[in-house]
Every structure is written in structure tokens, then in C-alpha cells.
Write a protein that holds these residues in place. Structure first.
Motif, short mmCIF file in Angstrom:
data_model
loop_
_atom_site.label_atom_id
_atom_site.label_comp_id
_atom_site.label_asym_id
_atom_site.label_seq_id
_atom_site.Cartn_x
_atom_site.Cartn_y
_atom_site.Cartn_z
N MET A 286 0.84 -1.20 0.00
CA MET A 286 0.00 0.00 0.00
C MET A 286 0.88 1.25 0.00
O MET A 286 1.68 1.45 0.92
N LEU B 204 2.21 3.68 3.28
CA LEU B 204 2.08 3.03 4.58
C LEU B 204 3.31 2.18 4.87
O LEU B 204 3.88 1.56 3.98
N CYS C 177 1.42 6.13 8.80
CA CYS C 177 0.74 6.74 7.66
C CYS C 177 1.33 8.11 7.31
O CYS C 177 0.74 8.85 6.51
N LEU D 90 1.85 8.85 3.66
CA LEU D 90 0.55 9.04 3.01
C LEU D 90 0.04 10.46 3.24
O LEU D 90 -0.45 11.12 2.31
N ARG E 290 -0.43 12.87 0.04
CA ARG E 290 -1.79 13.09 -0.43
C ARG E 290 -2.59 14.05 0.43
O ARG E 290 -3.77 14.30 0.15
N PRO F 50 -5.79 9.84 8.91
CA PRO F 50 -5.84 8.53 8.25
C PRO F 50 -6.91 7.61 8.83
O PRO F 50 -7.49 6.80 8.10
N PHE G 135 -9.73 5.80 6.42
CA PHE G 135 -10.00 4.37 6.28
C PHE G 135 -11.40 4.02 6.79
O PHE G 135 -12.03 3.09 6.26
N LEU H 112 -6.84 3.43 -1.19
CA LEU H 112 -5.60 4.09 -1.58
C LEU H 112 -5.44 4.16 -3.09
O LEU H 112 -4.65 4.99 -3.58
N GLN H 113 -6.17 3.34 -3.81
CA GLN H 113 -6.10 3.39 -5.27
C GLN H 113 -7.01 4.48 -5.84
O GLN H 113 -6.90 4.83 -7.02
#
Length: 391
Positions: free
Chosen positions: A314, A317, A332, A335, A339, A344, A348, A389-390
Motif C-alpha cells: 500500500m 504506509l 501513515c 501518506l 496526499r 488517516p 479508512f 488508496l487506489q
């Protein structure tokens, strides 16, 4: 299905048990929402059959009067600590409690006087951060450091965090949330630190039965030698290992008679007696629950490896290998930087996975995942995280 050698019983950890039908903190948080709860440290497995059988037998007796701990319960704990940790204790060292949180809050109140310091290593189980204040003490923090993929002590930072008013070292071992099993060298160095500065040690060792590294065992800090034992309050419970937390049965091991008297005195009028069904379950767990525990560890190792592989794939992460517990501590921060996802846990959760927010542990930018659940639940949660995450 987790398998043991044919001479041993087998246990079904893959079975999905509907927890939405019963009141409970873990699943109740997301009632009516499509969110898989992998947050609070509470596994989704049925308790060991030996524990359930003992509870049924006690319930069938039908009388639930006031009950003190009994000799066979104490013997089961004494024998279990020797079997699992090679720690020889005496039954009269045991002080029974409704939970370890009660235990370390009491310890904070014993250490010094109002305004004195309680030192702990962060990130850490959130009640560690609030317990000193409940007793009018001051929280002092030393940050664990990540070196080469392993969380370690910052020894210089530990010395720097101590002041002339530090009175208590509050230790989490095995560590929640980073999953470390501290080795003898680390424990010895902590003990020497406490001796050098005349600190009381209170060690929350509730995850002691959940060492995932094969061939390793948990070493209680009080088991190092008699001098360390004299300054140590060790807190343990069957609740995490055998998944019986709401039966509220724990104990302190306090070898020093004077310290034990002070601790019992602090309990008077405040701490209730332990639930009789919790004591019944504790005896069954320590006496007859080891085959179940070993099968559980096999299952958790595989779950841990699934989490590690998924997190490694991922973007943004990272996760160190947990040596104990059923908890993963996920970094995280990359991340967040890449982004701009500043929360986080909320990110999620919106994707259908409920994780613990690292901010509550003193470490914003991290989340904690509980992989103590059937594999189907875990795999679905990891798929949801990857999908988010995609996006």
C-alpha cells in the motif's frame, strides 16, 4: 481452520460469529454502518472451550454469593506463570483486581505525592497517558524510536525525560501498540535506570501470553532478580490472551510485602471485588487453556503476515513487524505528506475499515489495526484499505 498436531485438539478460528446481535463496544461503534471494526483490542474469536465449560459448571451451581480467590485459582496462576515465563512467584504475592487499568491508576497514586512525575514511553496504550493526571501526578514522556524497522528505546531520551520529581516508571511490556517483546538486555537497562533514580516500576504485562515470535517467551521485568522485584508491581490478566476481557479479572504480582500492604491499603473502599465468573474463567484459562492459546498464536502469526504483506503493497504506509499482541502499528505519515490526508483513521473509516487513531496513543499520523479476527474479515478489511488508496 488452525491445525495442531494430531495428538492435540483443533480449534476453528475461521468461524464468523455475529457480534452485532449483542451489545458491545467494538462492533457497536459502527452499528448500522458497513464498517469492519479492527480497532479496540478485543478479538472476534469465541473463548476457549475449557473456559466456557468452567463457566457453565459454575452457573449450574446457581449460587453467586460473595467469593474470595480460592487456592486452586491461585495455584493455576502460579503454575501458569512458571510454565509460560519461568517466573517463580508465591501465591501471597497476588493482589486481585477487576482490571489492569485499575492497577496502574493505583500505582500512580502510590508513587510520591501530588505534582510528582510518572514516566512512560510513547506511543502507548491511551490510559497510560491519562492515569497520572487522575492521581494528581505529572505525565512525563520518552518517545520510542524506529531504527531499521524495529521500535527501540531512546536511552538518552529516557534520561532527559526524567526529572528530580520522577517517582514511577510505567512500562508496557509486551508493548501496545508497537508490539515489541523487550529482550533481557533492554529490561536490565530499564531496571538499572529505575534503581539509579530510585523509581517504582509498574509493568502492564497483559499481552504476555501473545508472543508471536516462535522460540521466544515474554520475560517479566520483575523476574530479572530480587532487587528489581522489590520495586516492581506487575499487572497481568487472562483477558487478552484468552479473549475474556469483559469478565473483569486481573491481578497484580507484588513480591515486596511492604509495597503490597501499601497497594492493598490504597484499594480499600475504592476497588471492588473481582467478578466470581471472571475468577472461574481465569482458573480454567491458566490451567486448561494452553492448547487453545498455542493454536491461536499459529493463527495470529498467519494473520500478522497477511497484514505485513498487504501494508507493504500500500503506497504511503509502513509497518514494523509486531513481535507480540494481535495489533499492528501502521505509519501513515508518508501518506499524509503525499496526499494531504490529515486524518488517516477517518480516511479508512470512510472506506469501511475502523482502525484506532494513533493520536490517542500520543502519535498522530499512525493507525493501529487489530488482526485478531477471522481471516475472511481481515482479508476483506485489507482489500478495502488497498482500494481506498487506489482511489
Amino acid at each position: 481452520m488452525s491445525k495442531l498436531p494430531s495428538s492435540e485438539p483443533s480449534f476453528d478460528f475461521d468461524r464468523l460469529i455475529d457480534r452485532r446481535s449483542q451489545p458491545g463496544e467494538k462492533w457497536g461503534r459502527y452499528a448500522g454502518r458497513d464498517v469492519l471494526p479492527l480497532w479496540v483490542a478485543d478479538m472476534d474469536f469465541a473463548a476457549p472451550p475449557a473456559v466456557a465449560a468452567a463457566l457453565h459448571a459454575r452457573i449450574d451451581h446457581g449460587v453467586f454469593g460473595y467469593t474470595d480467590p480460592w487456592p486452586s485459582l491461585e495455584a493455576a496462576v502460579v503454575e501458569g506463570l512458571w510454565r509460560d515465563h519461568r517466573w517463580a512467584i508465591e501465591a501471597d504475592w497476588l493482589v486481585w483486581l477487576p482490571g489492569v487499568i485499575t492497577g496502574f491508576n493505583l500505582a500512580c497514586g502510590l508513587a510520591g505525592e501530588a505534582g510528582d512525575g510518572v514516566l512512560t514511553a510513547t506511543p502507548v496504550y491511551p490510559p497510560f497517558l491519562t492515569a497520572p493526571g487522575h492521581a494528581g501526578r505529572v505525565l512525563q514522556r520518552c518517545e520510542l524510536v524506529l531504527r531499521d524497522g524495529r521500535w527501540e528505546w531512546d536511552w538518552a531520551g529516557l534520561e532527559a525525560a526524567r526529572t528530580a520529581r520522577t517517582r514511577l516508571l510505567l512500562l508496557c511490556s509486551p508493548h501496545n501498540p508497537v508490539g515489541r517483546v523487550f529482550d533481557d538486555g533492554e529490561l536490565r537497562r530499564l531496571a538499572q535506570f529505575a534503581e539509579r533514580h530510585d523509581l517504582l516500576i509498574c509493568a502492564d504485562e497483559i499481552h504476555c501470553g501473545l508472543v508471536l515470535e516462535e522460540g521466544r517467551v515474554h520475560r517479566p521485568i520483575a523476574a530479572l532478580d530480587e532487587a528489581v522485584a522489590r520495586r516492581t508491581i506487575t499487572l497481568m490478566a487472562p483477558s487478552k490472551t484468552w479473549n475474556i476481557p469483559a469478565l473483569y479479572c486481573a491481578f497484580a504480582v507484588i513480591p515486596d510485602a511492604a509495597l503490597r500492604r501499601r497497594y492493598r491499603h490504597a484499594m480499600r473502599g475504592i476497588v471492588p471485588h473481582v467478578n466470581v465468573l471472571g475468577m472461574v474463567a481465569a482458573e480454567a484459562a491458566y490451567r486448561d487453556g494452553d492448547a487453545w492459546r498455542r493454536a491461536l498464536l499459529d493463527y495470529l502469526r498467519d494473520n500478522r503476515d497477511r497484514v505485513l504483506a498487504a501494508v507493504a503493497a500500500m503506497p504511503g504506509l509502513e509497518m514494523a513487524v509486531p513481535e507480540a499482541t494481535y495489533l499492528g502499528w501502521i505509519d501513515c505519515r508518508a501518506l499524509i505528506a503525499a496526499r494531504g490526508i490529515d486524518d488517516p483513521a477517518a480516511f479508512f473509516e470512510a472506506a469501511g475499515v475502523g482502525l484506532s487513531d494513533g493520536a490517542a496513543f500520543g502519535a498522530p499520523g499512525f493507525v493501529r489495526i487489530n488482526f485478531g479476527c477471522p481471516r475472511a474479515t481481515l482479508d476483506e478489511a485489507l482489500v478495502r484499505m488497498a482500494r481506498a488508496l487506489q482511489g
